[in-house]
Design an enzyme around this catalytic site. Structure first.
Site, PDB file in Angstrom:
ATOM      1  N   CYS A 127      23.039 -35.844 -50.169  1.00 54.34           N
ATOM      2  CA  CYS A 127      24.193 -35.051 -50.476  1.00 54.34           C
ATOM      3  C   CYS A 127      23.381 -34.333 -51.738  1.00 54.34           C
ATOM      4  O   CYS A 127      22.781 -34.319 -52.589  1.00 54.34           O
ATOM      5  CB  CYS A 127      25.306 -35.500 -51.102  1.00 54.34           C
ATOM      6  SG  CYS A 127      26.471 -34.332 -52.256  1.00 54.34           S
TER       7      CYS A 127
ATOM      8  N   CYS B 159      28.553 -33.635 -50.142  1.00 55.45           N
ATOM      9  CA  CYS B 159      29.642 -34.502 -49.287  1.00 55.45           C
ATOM     10  C   CYS B 159      30.819 -33.843 -49.217  1.00 55.45           C
ATOM     11  O   CYS B 159      31.420 -32.910 -49.747  1.00 55.45           O
ATOM     12  CB  CYS B 159      29.928 -35.597 -50.723  1.00 55.45           C
ATOM     13  SG  CYS B 159      28.798 -36.697 -51.273  1.00 55.45           S
TER      14      CYS B 159
ATOM     15  N   GLY C 137      48.850 -47.784 -31.646  1.00 55.58           N
ATOM     16  CA  GLY C 137      48.309 -46.881 -30.754  1.00 55.58           C
ATOM     17  C   GLY C 137      49.117 -45.918 -29.763  1.00 55.58           C
ATOM     18  O   GLY C 137      48.774 -45.074 -29.015  1.00 55.58           O
TER      19      GLY C 137
ATOM     20  N   CYS D 125      32.171 -37.788 -54.352  1.00 57.80           N
ATOM     21  CA  CYS D 125      31.005 -36.894 -55.012  1.00 57.80           C
ATOM     22  C   CYS D 125      31.088 -36.877 -56.373  1.00 57.80           C
ATOM     23  O   CYS D 125      30.073 -37.002 -57.094  1.00 57.80           O
ATOM     24  CB  CYS D 125      31.065 -35.440 -54.390  1.00 57.80           C
ATOM     25  SG  CYS D 125      29.301 -34.380 -54.388  1.00 57.80           S
TER      26      CYS D 125
ATOM     27  N   CYS E 212      25.057 -35.035 -55.427  1.00 57.65           N
ATOM     28  CA  CYS E 212      25.138 -36.378 -55.852  1.00 57.65           C
ATOM     29  C   CYS E 212      24.254 -37.352 -55.099  1.00 57.65           C
ATOM     30  O   CYS E 212      24.198 -38.369 -55.601  1.00 57.65           O
ATOM     31  CB  CYS E 212      26.605 -37.050 -55.864  1.00 57.65           C
ATOM     32  SG  CYS E 212      27.004 -37.464 -54.123  1.00 57.65           S
TER      33      CYS E 212
END
Lengths: 213, 311
Positions: free
Chosen positions: B250, B275, B41, B281, B253
């Site tokens: 979606c 998506c 980090g 997808c 899909c």
């Protein structure tokens, strides 16, 4: 360090200078990925064939590979007394990496340690500052045999639950120093252990538990 | 030493070093990556190079990828989840040309995935590396413009200002209105910007099996999250962190629980949600999942012709 006179023994040894990586680009990349995986997954053993031969003692093939991978003119390096005493090893590192060789640990960005059992305290190396904890040293310990010595429990980033790690030789107080090193996180040094065909690492973020004595 | 020479370059034109960057630059970046991994980090300063693309187009991610990439890697590049948008296509082409590596659009087959602002829907495994393109790496930058001050704040672990910002969100909007670049705390120490990924992706960063590397080219910073690292999205006890949810699946899909992009279809208010992860997808559609809009003529255009095969 720049003003060091070329001594006769170093000049003579130029004829015996060992070769570096056969394929500098891809060998260094391959070695780096192993070091990176070792650092990202503390305590795991990464297997790597350094492919370096006829190296001047006490430089080991794996130690030299890590040096060739990470060192250059930007990285002052400290050599342990056994390495520093070997003109051939010194000229190998100087020729292939160009890294300035420093006499005192506190000036080093990297340390190459060929006799780990005699390693001076980790606290002698740069620890970084609270503002710049990255300005600290990375130690490369050579001649390690993994799976020997105290069985340590590791926890921290890069470790799923708990990992086990053991390596030898290290100085008697070494694991105390590693614990103290972790306690001052984010400051601290990172240690890379190199064996014959394997690499492991303990970054400063790893918490270490020793078996009950 | 043999360098792969792209077939499109005549031999007398020479070739780039493998993956474009010179070896000293790679070493410098590699050292920064190791520090980043050791201090999860923390933003490691590095000597970012000019790349043959403008800042803002992923120069940080490209440099990180170039430094870690090997001849046997398979590279996938996504831009907002999609394999076929400009940025992704250009960077994929860049590494095909300069490194000659195999590229793929399949998340599963990739060993390195460079991403702009999304994390694939599919869980990544421990053999994969995710490289993020980061515009502004400093999470505190819009609260405190001085680098000297933000550096001190990180050193002292003084993140009160960030909580004030999130509190002000609640005071003004009734909820935490930050939806992307949502700040996280890494391993209980550093507050980090996960790059402008939607906060939907934040839970994936936590305890991920794959190594995550973040590169900011213009801002000259590299940071990292090792695998299995605790990453917590900042929040309050009474206003816990929540991800976006979508009321419809979606359109192509029928996937639920994925991040969706809104696509405007016409100027009469027609729209669909699809998506954002194009590979996810396509794979679902190949497996026979069809969404409510899959038969729509507009869907044929959107899905890059794969729809035609199904009809």
């Amino acid at each position: 360090m720049n003003t060091e006179a070329i001594n006769p023994s170093a000049a003579n040894s130029a004829a015996r200078l060992a070769a570096g990586f056969a394929d500098p680009v891809h060998d260094a990349q391959n070695c780096f990925r192993k070091v990176m995986q070792a650092m990202a997954r503390p305590g795991t053993l990464q297997t790597f064939e350094p492919g370096l031969t006829d190296l001047p003692a006490p430089l080991t093939a794996m130690g030299a590979a890590v040096a060739l991978t990470l060192l250059d003119y930007d990285t002052p390096v400290w050599l342990d007394p056994a390495l520093a005493k070997s003109p051939d090893a010194v000229s190998f590192l100087r020729f292939h990496t160009g890294a300035p060789i420093v006499d005192v640990p506190v000036e080093a960005a990297f340390a190459l340690v060929s006799e780990p059992e005699r390693l001076t305290g980790l606290g002698n190396f740069p620890q970084g500052t609270p503002d710049y904890p990255d300005q600290s040293a990375t130690l490369v310990l050579m001649n390690q045999t993994f799976g020997k010595g105290a069985s340590l429990k590791l926890k921290g980033p890069g470790i799923k639950d708990v990992a086990r790690f053991s390596t030898s030789p290290v100085p008697t107080t070494f694991w105390d120093q590693v614990q103290a090193n972790n306690a001052q996180f984010p400051r601290g040094v990172d240690v890379i252990f190199t064996g014959e065909a394997q690499i492991a690492a303990l970054p400063r973020s790893t918490q270490l538990t020793r078996p009950e004595a | 030493m043999t360098l792969p020479v792209s077939k499109s370059i005549a031999p007398d034109e020479g070739s780039y070093n493998f993956a474009y960057l010179d070896e000293q630059t790679k070493r410098m970046i590699r050292r920064a990556i190791l520090k980043g991994i050791a201090i999860p980090g923390y933003q490691v300063p590095f000597a970012s190079r000019e790349m043959p693309m403008p800042y803002g187009w992923g120069t940080g991610g490209v440099q990180v990828t170039a430094a870690i990439l090997g001849a046997d890697d398979t590279l996938k590049v996504i831009d907002q989840g999609s394999d076929d948008t400009t940025n992704a296509v250009a960077i994929r082409g860049f590494f095909e040309k300069t490194a000659g590596v195999a590229t793929t659009t399949s998340t599963e087959d990739a060993s390195i995935i460079q991403t702009r602002h999304r994390i694939p829907e599919m869980a990544l495994n421990s053999n994969q590396i995710l490289v993020f393109q980061v515009p502004i790496p400093e999470p505190l930058r819009f609260l405190e413009p001085r680098e000297t001050e933000t550096r001190k704040m990180h050193a002292l672990e003084e993140y009160g200002l960030m909580h004030v910002k999130l509190y002000e969100d609640i005071a003004k909007n009734g909820h935490i209105a930050t939806t992307y670049a949502y700040p996280v705390e890494v391993n209980g120490r550093y507050v980090m910007d996960p790059s402008p990924t939607p906060k939907f992706d934040n839970p994936k960063i936590d305890n991920m099996e794959a190594l995550q590397l973040y590169g900011a080219g213009r801002e000259k910073r590299i940071y990292a999250i090792p695998p299995y690292t605790k990453v917590k999205s900042l929040d309050f006890d009474d206003y816990p962190f929540e991800v976006q949810s979508f009321d419809k699946p979606c359109g192509l899909c029928n996937a639920e629980g994925v991040y969706l992009d809104e696509v405007i279809l016409d100027d009469k208010g027609g729209r669909m949600f699809v998506c954002s992860d194009s590979d996810h997808c396509e794979e679902r559609r190949a497996n026979g999942h069809l969404g409510p809009m899959a038969a729509d003529p507009a869907a044929t255009l959107l899905s890059g012709g794969t729809q035609e095969k199904g009809q």
